[in-house]
Every structure is written in structure tokens, then in C-alpha cells.
Design a protein around this motif. Sequence first.
Motif: not given
Length: 373
Positions: A174-175, A192-193, A298-300, A313-314
Motif C-alpha cells: 500500500g505504501e 486498501l479494499t 487495482v480497480v480505478a 470490492w470490500t
Amino acid sequence: PEASTHLPVVVLSRYACQRRTSTENHNEIFTDAFEVMAESYEFSQCDGQCLAFRRAASVLKSVPWPVERLGAATRLPCLGEHTRAVMEEILQCGRSFEVEKILCNDRYQRLKLFTSVFGVGPKTAEKWHRGGLRTLNDALEDPGVELNSMQKAGFRHHGDISRAVSRAEALALGEILHQAALGISAHAVLVLTGGFRRGKEFGHDVDFLLSTPEQGKEETLLLSLVDSLRRQGILLYCDHHPSTFDINNLPGVSFEAMDHFAKSFLILRLEDRQVEGGVQRPEGQHDGRSWRAVRVDVVAPPMERYAFTLLGWTGSRQFERDLRRFARKEKRMLLDNHGLWDKTKKEFLPAEREEDIFAHLGLEYLEPQLRNA
Ligand code: DGT
Ligand code: MG
């Protein structure tokens, strides 16, 4: 007096979105068995039976104590004749013979092995099994097997990807992604999910949502992010799906269909030294490397769809399935990762936060930590 008479009475809904399900599972002995049953039915494309076992497992996960007799479970929803029979066996013998038979079954074992490779689904696994393949090496060496690039990457990193990702590793990634995103745009938002947002300590991958308040720039941002990872030398694999999102489309009815936002399925290289507290390798996995490969999604979505995508997505998957089923059956509404459509009012309902979506559905808001259905 019997222990169960002291337990508080809980009335459980048949919808996971009306139950509180933490990461603490007191009924693993049943839910592990149900997962094997569900998987076995999934391999045979018996979707109804597969779902029945997944639903039953989900209900038991929300019972805050170990179920010790079937009498007490009679009032639990979503338990049918077959699920009860498996529970009965476990209660009486400590194990289910039906489940043990499946675990010993050749076809089950091979399909389980083949589908453990990233990019290999039940259909391909079934084809390989019918073709007489037994091991992963068979699949690699068989001249009749043509691997696509996703499967090739899946084989290359199979050991690493099969190993659970820890929360510390997820936070480290994540970082890295956050820094990379901010390097592209100061307005970038990365959250984050998936399972880690629900408080899980381990996962099979790490899921992120990336967006920006700059309208229409989210897909370019994602492509630039992937490019930045590539330039940093940590991109081991990328499968990018461009956006096919159409604002006028009604929410889809099936959960199984993926959403239409731009997304990238990645394999990234994570250095041990980047992980807080260091990395403990399991016994026998010291191969001299100081890094591991991790699956990252990764979803945008565009910012105005942020709440729907975050909710979608959670997860968990069972939570999502029931949220959609609840919307459809109880509220005459259609929900998916893109939006919420009210069939009565014939309009899309807006949401800035997840709380707004729960409110539209007349549901009590549940924190991500309580969505581990
Ligand atoms: P894990 O296995 O530890 O990674 O657990 P999760 O809960 O993070 O599961 P994962 O990563 O497979 O998926 C995270 C969420 O992303 C899931 O709850 C819903 C969404 N998602 C993933 N795959 C699909 C899909 O095929 N269709 C839809 N609609 N949503 C999906
Ligand atoms: Mg995940």
C-alpha cells in the motif's frame, strides 16, 4: 443446566448483509468442511449446491459461539437437509466421511492443484484433467497444452503466490503504491479494499481502489501507476482491462460478472526489507531470495462511483451476493459496483459514502470488519 440455555438468543437473517460477521470464526470445523463441499460442486458446475454450502458456511460464521448440537442450529437459516447431514456427521464423529471422500478423490485433488495456478479456472483445469494430466509439471511439459501469458506468469510465481500474504506485506505494498500514485498526481486517492479492509490478517492477494477527483483521469492514472511500477523494476506481470463503463447501463443482476471499470491484475515484487517487522519465511522456504511475488488487484472507478466500488470490492463475496439479492428481492432495487437503480422510482440513487448505500437499502450500516460473511 445445559450451556446453550445461557447463550443469548440471536435471530439470524437469511441475508449476510443483515448479519454481523467478524473475522473470528467459532465454527471452522463446519465451515472448512462446507468449503470443500462447495468447491467440489463448483468443479462439477453444480452452482445451486455450491451456493447452498457457501450460504450455510456464511451463516455459521456469524454465530458467535461453536454450535454444539443440531437442535440449537435448527433455527439457523439457510441450512438444508444435506448441510445438516454433514454437520451431524461432524458432531457425532468429529469429521465428515463425505468430505474425506472428496479430499481423497483424484479428480478433486487435481482440479484443486491446477486451479491454484493464477490464470487457470475450473474449465481449463477440467480439460487438463480429462487430458490425463496429473501434476503441474505435466501441464508445463505437455506439447498439447498452450499456456497464455497469465498462466505462464502463474506457473513462474506459483510458490510465492500460493503462500498467504500477511497484513504487514499488504501495508508495505500500500505504501509503495501510494508513493507511486502521489508521484503522478497530488490528488490521487488510493485505498486498501478486499479482505484486508475487513480486518483479515492474511489474504490470497491485495486489493486496491485508485481514483482521482480530476474527472475522467482515473484510467490514465492507473496506466501511469503501472508504468511507474515497471520503471521501479517491481512489475513482474500486468493484465490490464480498459474501462467499458457506460453511465446509462443498469446495474447487472449477476454477481459473478466483473465490473466495467478500468482495472489491472498485477504480480509485484516485494522486498523483505520493505516489510515492517521483517519477513518470517516458513521452514524450508529459505531459497536465498530476499523478495517475494505478490498478487495485487487495482480497480480505478471515476470518483462519483467511489462508494459503490469500495462497497463492491470490500466483500466478502458472500456479503456482496446477499447485498445484491437483498436489494433485488426486498427493495426492488438493482445494485452492483457501478450504482444503485430504484426500479420503482426508475432512477439511480446517488451515494458519496458506503453509509448512503446502506441507508438507501434500509439496512443498518455494517463496518467492513463485520462483513466477513
Ligand atoms: P482473499 O482471498 O484473501 O483475497 O479475500 P478477498 O475477500 O479479498 O477476496 P478477493 O480478493 O477475491 O476479492 C475481493 C473483492 O473484490 C470481492 O469481495 C468482490 C470483488 N471481486 C473480486 N472478484 C470479483 C468478481 O469476479 N466479480 C465481482 N462482482 N466482484 C469481484
Ligand atoms: Mg483479496
